[in-house]
Scaffold this active site. Structure first.
Site, mmCIF file in Angstrom:
data_model
loop_
_atom_site.group_PDB
_atom_site.id
_atom_site.type_symbol
_atom_site.label_atom_id
_atom_site.label_comp_id
_atom_site.label_asym_id
_atom_site.label_seq_id
_atom_site.Cartn_x
_atom_site.Cartn_y
_atom_site.Cartn_z
ATOM 1 N N CYS A 115 0.819 -1.228 0.000
ATOM 2 C CA CYS A 115 0.000 0.000 0.000
ATOM 3 C C CYS A 115 0.850 1.275 0.000
ATOM 4 O O CYS A 115 0.362 2.346 -0.339
ATOM 5 C CB CYS A 115 -0.941 0.007 1.196
ATOM 6 S SG CYS A 115 -2.153 -1.309 1.105
ATOM 7 N N HIS A 251 -2.998 7.681 1.701
ATOM 8 C CA HIS A 251 -3.427 6.345 1.270
ATOM 9 C C HIS A 251 -4.796 6.082 1.898
ATOM 10 O O HIS A 251 -5.031 6.396 3.064
ATOM 11 C CB HIS A 251 -2.409 5.304 1.744
ATOM 12 C CG HIS A 251 -2.903 3.906 1.634
ATOM 13 N ND1 HIS A 251 -3.423 3.397 0.455
ATOM 14 C CD2 HIS A 251 -2.999 2.902 2.557
ATOM 15 C CE1 HIS A 251 -3.797 2.141 0.663
ATOM 16 N NE2 HIS A 251 -3.555 1.819 1.927
ATOM 17 N N ASN A 281 -9.988 0.289 -0.416
ATOM 18 C CA ASN A 281 -8.526 0.370 -0.364
ATOM 19 C C ASN A 281 -7.963 -0.259 -1.648
ATOM 20 O O ASN A 281 -8.044 -1.473 -1.816
ATOM 21 C CB ASN A 281 -8.040 -0.377 0.885
ATOM 22 C CG ASN A 281 -6.528 -0.374 1.023
ATOM 23 O OD1 ASN A 281 -5.808 0.017 0.099
ATOM 24 N ND2 ASN A 281 -6.037 -0.833 2.157
HETATM 25 O O1 UT7 Z 1 -3.696 -0.513 3.592
HETATM 26 C C1 UT7 Z 1 -2.904 -1.408 4.289
HETATM 27 C C2 UT7 Z 1 -3.018 -1.206 5.721
HETATM 28 N N1 UT7 Z 1 -4.253 -1.704 6.218
HETATM 29 C C3 UT7 Z 1 -4.887 -0.997 7.077
HETATM 30 O O2 UT7 Z 1 -4.479 0.086 7.387
HETATM 31 C C4 UT7 Z 1 -6.065 -1.612 7.752
HETATM 32 C C5 UT7 Z 1 -6.031 -1.269 9.207
HETATM 33 N N2 UT7 Z 1 -7.093 -1.856 9.992
HETATM 34 C C6 UT7 Z 1 -8.400 -1.507 9.856
HETATM 35 O O3 UT7 Z 1 -8.764 -0.717 9.017
HETATM 36 C C7 UT7 Z 1 -9.377 -2.063 10.880
HETATM 37 O O4 UT7 Z 1 -8.657 -2.695 11.916
HETATM 38 C C8 UT7 Z 1 -10.396 -3.076 10.261
HETATM 39 C C9 UT7 Z 1 -11.405 -2.323 9.428
HETATM 40 C C10 UT7 Z 1 -9.664 -4.099 9.432
HETATM 41 C C11 UT7 Z 1 -11.156 -3.788 11.380
HETATM 42 O O5 UT7 Z 1 -11.800 -2.850 12.237
HETATM 43 P P1 UT7 Z 1 -11.642 -2.966 13.833
HETATM 44 O O6 UT7 Z 1 -12.467 -1.908 14.422
HETATM 45 O O7 UT7 Z 1 -10.162 -2.929 14.121
HETATM 46 O O8 UT7 Z 1 -12.283 -4.358 14.138
HETATM 47 P P2 UT7 Z 1 -11.619 -5.665 14.793
HETATM 48 O O9 UT7 Z 1 -10.653 -6.299 13.855
HETATM 49 O O10 UT7 Z 1 -11.125 -5.334 16.176
HETATM 50 O O11 UT7 Z 1 -12.897 -6.608 14.905
HETATM 51 C C12 UT7 Z 1 -14.023 -6.233 15.712
HETATM 52 C C13 UT7 Z 1 -15.144 -7.239 15.518
HETATM 53 C C14 UT7 Z 1 -14.670 -8.688 15.621
HETATM 54 O O12 UT7 Z 1 -15.698 -9.432 16.300
HETATM 55 P P3 UT7 Z 1 -15.548 -9.800 17.854
HETATM 56 O O13 UT7 Z 1 -14.281 -10.589 17.943
HETATM 57 O O14 UT7 Z 1 -15.464 -8.487 18.574
HETATM 58 O O15 UT7 Z 1 -16.779 -10.567 18.119
HETATM 59 C C15 UT7 Z 1 -14.604 -9.157 14.184
HETATM 60 O O16 UT7 Z 1 -14.800 -10.553 14.075
HETATM 61 O O17 UT7 Z 1 -15.688 -7.112 14.194
HETATM 62 C C16 UT7 Z 1 -15.760 -8.413 13.580
HETATM 63 N N3 UT7 Z 1 -15.626 -8.245 12.126
HETATM 64 C C17 UT7 Z 1 -16.677 -8.065 11.310
HETATM 65 N N4 UT7 Z 1 -18.001 -8.002 11.535
HETATM 66 C C18 UT7 Z 1 -18.807 -7.804 10.478
HETATM 67 C C19 UT7 Z 1 -14.479 -8.211 11.398
HETATM 68 N N5 UT7 Z 1 -14.775 -8.021 10.088
HETATM 69 C C20 UT7 Z 1 -16.126 -7.924 10.022
HETATM 70 C C21 UT7 Z 1 -17.015 -7.723 8.955
HETATM 71 N N6 UT7 Z 1 -18.345 -7.658 9.229
HETATM 72 N N7 UT7 Z 1 -16.608 -7.575 7.676
#
Ligand code: UT7
Length: 324
Positions: A115, A251, A281
């Site tokens: 990225c 980005h 993204n």
């Molecule tokens: O470009 C390259 C660099 N990449 C990035 O910069 C990405 C950086 N990270 C992010 O943008 C965020 O961390 C994400 C969007 C990937 C995830 O958001 P988050 O607020 O950090 O969520 P999380 O990973 O802590 O997950 C929270 C909950 C989890 O459920 P539990 O364990 O709390 O029950 C996940 O299983 O959200 C759940 N979850 C989803 N729920 C519905 C994860 N993906 C999804 C989904 N739909 N698509």
């Protein structure tokens, strides 16, 4: 180094026709439009058609940038293409683009920094132009990133899209009283964090393409810190301050990261260019796509001071400052 600078004389972008909405994704994995929009800001992404390759997206963006610059492809003597999703293992996708544009001289090669790829490609081309090695460069970020996705993994498949963006850089004498063009870069990597964001396949390891694997919340934490420190470095190096920035073109990974970085650095919301809602993204393509969107809609104009930043797999990250 000579007294040359590299000036951005054209920008262009290309998005594949097909749009995949959050509601479409709800039919594929257990997710919701509400979760995706609240956690990422993404509403839709574009998906390359079957048979449409990274080089096709890159060539379309390059043609748009050349038209915007008002120059013929034949005057380009360097192509640096950032991609994680090359057409083939070799040759470099940049050489395929060189051929598709009908360019028969100079050099073309790929840069792989996921990225952050566009900023690494920009720094590479800028150094080569400033050293006098080449005169006119196409710097392209192009991805068919959705081909790396595991469509059963809701933690990654909702985040990414396909697209391409390009800029034309030309070596010109530096105006010492009012320096313009590309003013400075800060690029860094940390290989010890590779397990937080990687692809679980490869030519030499598995002989397969593999799929994106990410511990998103860990990447998120590092992103805001690394990006903010890269921005501070590039501002210090160039002698500029945040308040002088006209536009912030980051980005586009997640609206919450854009807002977090903006808040940490004290960047006015009105200066932020955000395309993540409509593009998702697009990895190495996201910065030049956002740049081209905001130039074509008239927001960014000639003479504006633009700050860009990125963070991605590797980890790789960086920031660039340029005057359009
Ligand atoms: O470009 C390259 C660099 N990449 C990035 O910069 C990405 C950086 N990270 C992010 O943008 C965020 O961390 C994400 C969007 C990937 C995830 O958001 P988050 O607020 O950090 O969520 P999380 O990973 O802590 O997950 C929270 C909950 C989890 O459920 P539990 O364990 O709390 O029950 C996940 O299983 O959200 C759940 N979850 C989803 N729920 C519905 C994860 N993906 C999804 C989904 N739909 N698509």
């Amino acid at each position: 180094m000579t007294d040359l600078t590299s000036v951005i004389i054209g920008v262009g972008g290309y998005l594949p026709e097909r749009i995949l909405t959050n509601d479409d994704l709800c039919k594929v994995v257990d997710t919701s439009d509400e979760w995706i929009q609240t956690r990422t800001g993404i509403r839709q992404r574009h998906i390359a058609a079957q048979g449409e390759l990274t080089s096709d997206l890159a060539t379309a963006a390059a043609k748009a940038a050349l038209a915007n610059a008002g120059i013929e492809a034949g005057s380009v003597d360097l192509i640096v293409l950032a991609t994680t999703t090359p057409d083939k293992t070799f040759p470099a996708t940049a050489t395929i683009v060189q051929d598709k544009l009908g360019i028969r001289g100079g050099a073309a090669f790929d840069v792989q920094a996921v990225c952050s790829g566009f900023l690494f490609a920009l720094a590479t081309a800028d150094s080569m132009l400033k050293s006098g090695l080449f005169k006119t460069a196409l710097v392209i970020g192009a991805e068919t990133f959705t081909r790396l996705l595991d469509w059963s993994d809701r933690t990654t498949c909702v985040l990414f899209g396909d697209g391409a963006g390009a800029v034309v850089l030309r070596a010109e004498p530096q105006n010492k009283k009012k320096p313009g063009g590309v003013l400075g870069h800060h690029i860094r990597t940390d290989g010890s964090k590779q397990k937080l964001l990687y692809v679980d396949g490869g030519v030499s390891s598995t002989g397969t393409i593999g799929h994106v694997r990410m511990q998103g919340n860990q990447v998120f934490k590092h992103a805001v810190t690394n990006i903010s420190s890269a921005v501070v470095e590039v501002l210090e190096m160039t002698g500029h301050t945040i308040s002088e920035i006209d536009w912030f073109v980051p980005h586009q990974a997640n609206q919450r990261i854009l807002d977090g970085v903006g808040r940490k650095l004290g960047i006015d919301d009105a200066k932020l260019v955000s395309t993540v809602e409509l593009h998702g993204n697009t990895s190495a393509a996201s910065i030049p796509l956002a740049l081209s969107t905001s130039v074509s809609d008239g927001r960014i104009t000639q003479g504006d001071l633009v700050l860009s930043e990125a963070m991605g797999g590797g980890f790789s990250w960086g920031a660039s400052l340029f005057r359009l």
